[in-house]
Design a protein around this motif. Structure first.
Motif, mmCIF file in Angstrom:
data_model
loop_
_atom_site.group_PDB
_atom_site.id
_atom_site.type_symbol
_atom_site.label_atom_id
_atom_site.label_comp_id
_atom_site.label_asym_id
_atom_site.label_seq_id
_atom_site.Cartn_x
_atom_site.Cartn_y
_atom_site.Cartn_z
ATOM 1 N N SER A 13 0.850 -1.247 0.117
ATOM 2 C CA SER A 13 -0.111 0.059 0.157
ATOM 3 C C SER A 13 1.009 1.149 -0.099
ATOM 4 O O SER A 13 1.986 1.187 0.550
ATOM 5 N N PRO A 14 0.220 2.301 -0.531
ATOM 6 C CA PRO A 14 1.045 3.521 -0.385
ATOM 7 C C PRO A 14 1.392 3.950 1.100
ATOM 8 O O PRO A 14 2.617 4.775 1.222
ATOM 9 N N LEU A 15 0.762 3.788 2.009
ATOM 10 C CA LEU A 15 1.087 4.064 3.327
ATOM 11 C C LEU A 15 2.247 3.146 3.735
ATOM 12 O O LEU A 15 3.145 3.879 4.559
ATOM 13 N N HIS A 16 2.329 1.938 3.409
ATOM 14 C CA HIS A 16 3.371 1.103 3.797
ATOM 15 C C HIS A 16 4.826 1.631 3.214
ATOM 16 O O HIS A 16 5.902 1.423 3.794
ATOM 17 N N ARG A 17 4.731 2.139 2.076
ATOM 18 C CA ARG A 17 5.815 2.663 1.209
ATOM 19 C C ARG A 17 6.340 4.221 1.764
ATOM 20 O O ARG A 17 7.611 4.595 1.560
ATOM 21 N N ALA A 48 -13.092 10.405 10.641
ATOM 22 C CA ALA A 48 -13.488 9.619 9.519
ATOM 23 C C ALA A 48 -12.480 9.429 8.416
ATOM 24 O O ALA A 48 -12.260 8.471 7.791
ATOM 25 N N ALA A 49 -11.403 10.680 8.077
ATOM 26 C CA ALA A 49 -10.632 10.547 7.330
ATOM 27 C C ALA A 49 -9.313 9.533 7.598
ATOM 28 O O ALA A 49 -8.758 8.829 7.008
ATOM 29 N N VAL A 50 -9.079 9.384 9.026
ATOM 30 C CA VAL A 50 -8.309 8.395 9.740
ATOM 31 C C VAL A 50 -8.786 6.991 9.327
ATOM 32 O O VAL A 50 -8.035 6.193 8.875
ATOM 33 N N MET A 51 -9.768 6.700 9.448
ATOM 34 C CA MET A 51 -10.600 5.464 9.174
ATOM 35 C C MET A 51 -10.480 5.245 7.747
ATOM 36 O O MET A 51 -10.223 4.146 7.462
ATOM 37 N N VAL A 52 -10.702 6.124 6.790
ATOM 38 C CA VAL A 52 -10.500 5.814 5.414
ATOM 39 C C VAL A 52 -9.025 5.509 4.952
ATOM 40 O O VAL A 52 -8.697 4.579 4.164
ATOM 41 N N LEU A 53 -8.108 6.195 5.757
ATOM 42 C CA LEU A 53 -6.635 5.679 5.471
ATOM 43 C C LEU A 53 -6.457 4.235 5.999
ATOM 44 O O LEU A 53 -5.560 3.555 5.258
ATOM 45 N N TYR A 54 -7.274 3.664 6.622
ATOM 46 C CA TYR A 54 -7.382 2.209 6.957
ATOM 47 C C TYR A 54 -7.299 1.458 5.708
ATOM 48 O O TYR A 54 -6.858 0.340 5.291
ATOM 49 N N GLY A 55 -8.363 1.826 4.878
ATOM 50 C CA GLY A 55 -8.774 1.394 3.590
ATOM 51 C C GLY A 55 -7.660 1.585 2.664
ATOM 52 O O GLY A 55 -7.321 0.577 1.507
ATOM 53 N N VAL A 56 -7.022 2.728 2.511
ATOM 54 C CA VAL A 56 -5.873 2.957 1.886
ATOM 55 C C VAL A 56 -4.620 2.187 1.894
ATOM 56 O O VAL A 56 -3.993 1.616 1.206
ATOM 57 N N ALA A 57 -4.657 1.611 3.349
ATOM 58 C CA ALA A 57 -3.516 0.790 3.769
ATOM 59 C C ALA A 57 -3.873 -0.593 3.350
ATOM 60 O O ALA A 57 -3.117 -1.630 3.758
ATOM 61 N N ARG A 58 -5.023 -0.734 2.920
ATOM 62 C CA ARG A 58 -5.618 -2.155 2.546
ATOM 63 C C ARG A 58 -5.890 -3.056 3.872
ATOM 64 O O ARG A 58 -5.629 -4.217 3.869
ATOM 65 N N PHE A 59 -6.215 -2.540 4.854
ATOM 66 C CA PHE A 59 -6.559 -3.225 6.091
ATOM 67 C C PHE A 59 -8.147 -3.269 6.027
ATOM 68 O O PHE A 59 -8.692 -2.361 5.739
ATOM 69 N N SER A 60 -8.643 -4.460 6.480
ATOM 70 C CA SER A 60 -9.845 -4.883 6.651
ATOM 71 C C SER A 60 -10.829 -3.951 7.915
ATOM 72 O O SER A 60 -10.026 -3.565 8.891
ATOM 73 N N PRO A 61 -12.185 -4.017 7.558
ATOM 74 C CA PRO A 61 -12.684 -3.198 8.923
ATOM 75 C C PRO A 61 -12.657 -4.045 10.202
ATOM 76 O O PRO A 61 -12.409 -3.295 11.101
ATOM 77 N N ALA A 106 -1.913 3.634 15.781
ATOM 78 C CA ALA A 106 -2.025 2.019 15.559
ATOM 79 C C ALA A 106 -1.820 2.026 14.054
ATOM 80 O O ALA A 106 -1.144 1.063 13.579
ATOM 81 N N LEU A 107 -2.379 2.932 13.191
ATOM 82 C CA LEU A 107 -1.967 2.811 11.844
ATOM 83 C C LEU A 107 -0.577 2.951 11.441
ATOM 84 O O LEU A 107 -0.031 2.389 10.515
ATOM 85 N N VAL A 108 -0.020 3.777 12.025
ATOM 86 C CA VAL A 108 1.653 4.066 11.832
ATOM 87 C C VAL A 108 2.193 2.792 12.208
ATOM 88 O O VAL A 108 3.145 2.366 11.669
ATOM 89 N N THR A 109 1.969 2.207 13.409
ATOM 90 C CA THR A 109 2.571 1.137 14.093
ATOM 91 C C THR A 109 2.329 -0.501 12.948
ATOM 92 O O THR A 109 2.922 -1.150 12.920
ATOM 93 N N LEU A 110 1.286 -0.412 12.422
ATOM 94 C CA LEU A 110 0.499 -1.238 11.473
ATOM 95 C C LEU A 110 1.332 -1.285 10.114
ATOM 96 O O LEU A 110 1.541 -2.266 9.480
ATOM 97 N N THR A 111 1.653 0.104 9.879
ATOM 98 C CA THR A 111 2.247 0.291 8.451
ATOM 99 C C THR A 111 3.832 0.302 8.233
ATOM 100 O O THR A 111 4.473 0.400 7.302
#
Length: 202
Positions: A13-17, A48-61, A106-111
């Motif tokens: 995903s773009p966030l991982h890179r 809501a924007a942070v939650m959308v970023l989880y989708g950008v990072a290809r993480f499931s709900p 959490a998103l930062v540590t997940l990616t």
């Protein structure tokens, strides 16, 4: 799939890179910004924007839910306190701020691999050595904070389950006090372990 809170999960995903330093900087900036924004509507938009970023990072709900679920009862407590002391808008502001910070951290540590994140942090702190700042010590502290996030979430879940079994699930004092005591005990154990290994703080 491992849905554990705060654990790195590889994705294309773009966030991982993105560079680790940029993500840490974004976390600091966002964490600072949300605590100076008083409007709950703006805060909900940021959430809501942070939650959308989880989708950008290809993480499931399910992964998104796993990050916030252990802290739900704490958010309920904070909301109830603010509702009692102020009003529902103040409660919504408090819990939304906390949810934003927790989910984005959490998103930062997940990616981002922890080792890469700490290397970036220590490099960024090198110019501050002349002011007496120890980059390695800051890196250690940051690493401990990151590792404590999922541990505290697990402890929170265990305490809640134990109190549910005793019929104390609606007693916020019975839920909060054991969590604080166990968290402080873990922090004390870590401090003793660092001292026993003669960690050089200079």
């Amino acid at each position: 799939m491992n849905l554990a809170s705060g654990l790195y999960q590889d994705r294309a995903s773009p966030l991982h890179r993105l560079p680790a330093g940029l993500k840490v900087l974004a976390l600091v900036a966002l964490g600072t910004a949300v605590f100076v924004i008083p409007d709950w509507q703006i805060l909900l938009a940021i959430l809501a924007a942070v939650m959308v970023l989880y989708g950008v990072a290809r993480f499931s709900p399910q992964i998104l839910w796993a990050q916030i679920r252990p802290l739900l009862w704490l958010l309920v407590v904070f909301f109830a306190v603010q509702l009692w002391l102020n009003d529902w808008q103040a409660g919504l502001v408090v819990v939304t701020r906390l949810a934003i910070v927790v989910l984005f951290a959490a998103l930062v540590t997940l990616t981002t691999r922890v080792s890469v994140m700490l290397e970036a942090l220590e490099r960024a702190m090198q110019p501050l050595r002349f002011m007496g700042v120890n980059p390695e010590k800051i890196g250690l502290a940051f690493s401990l904070v990151l590792r404590f996030i999922p541990v505290i979430a697990t402890v929170s879940h265990d305490v809640r389950e134990a109190q549910n079994a005793r019929g104390l699930n609606r007693n916020m004092l019975a839920l909060t006090v054991p969590l604080i005591i166990r968290t402080l005990k873990m922090a004390d154990d870590v401090a003793d372990a660092i001292e026993a290994r003669s960690y050089d703080s200079e």
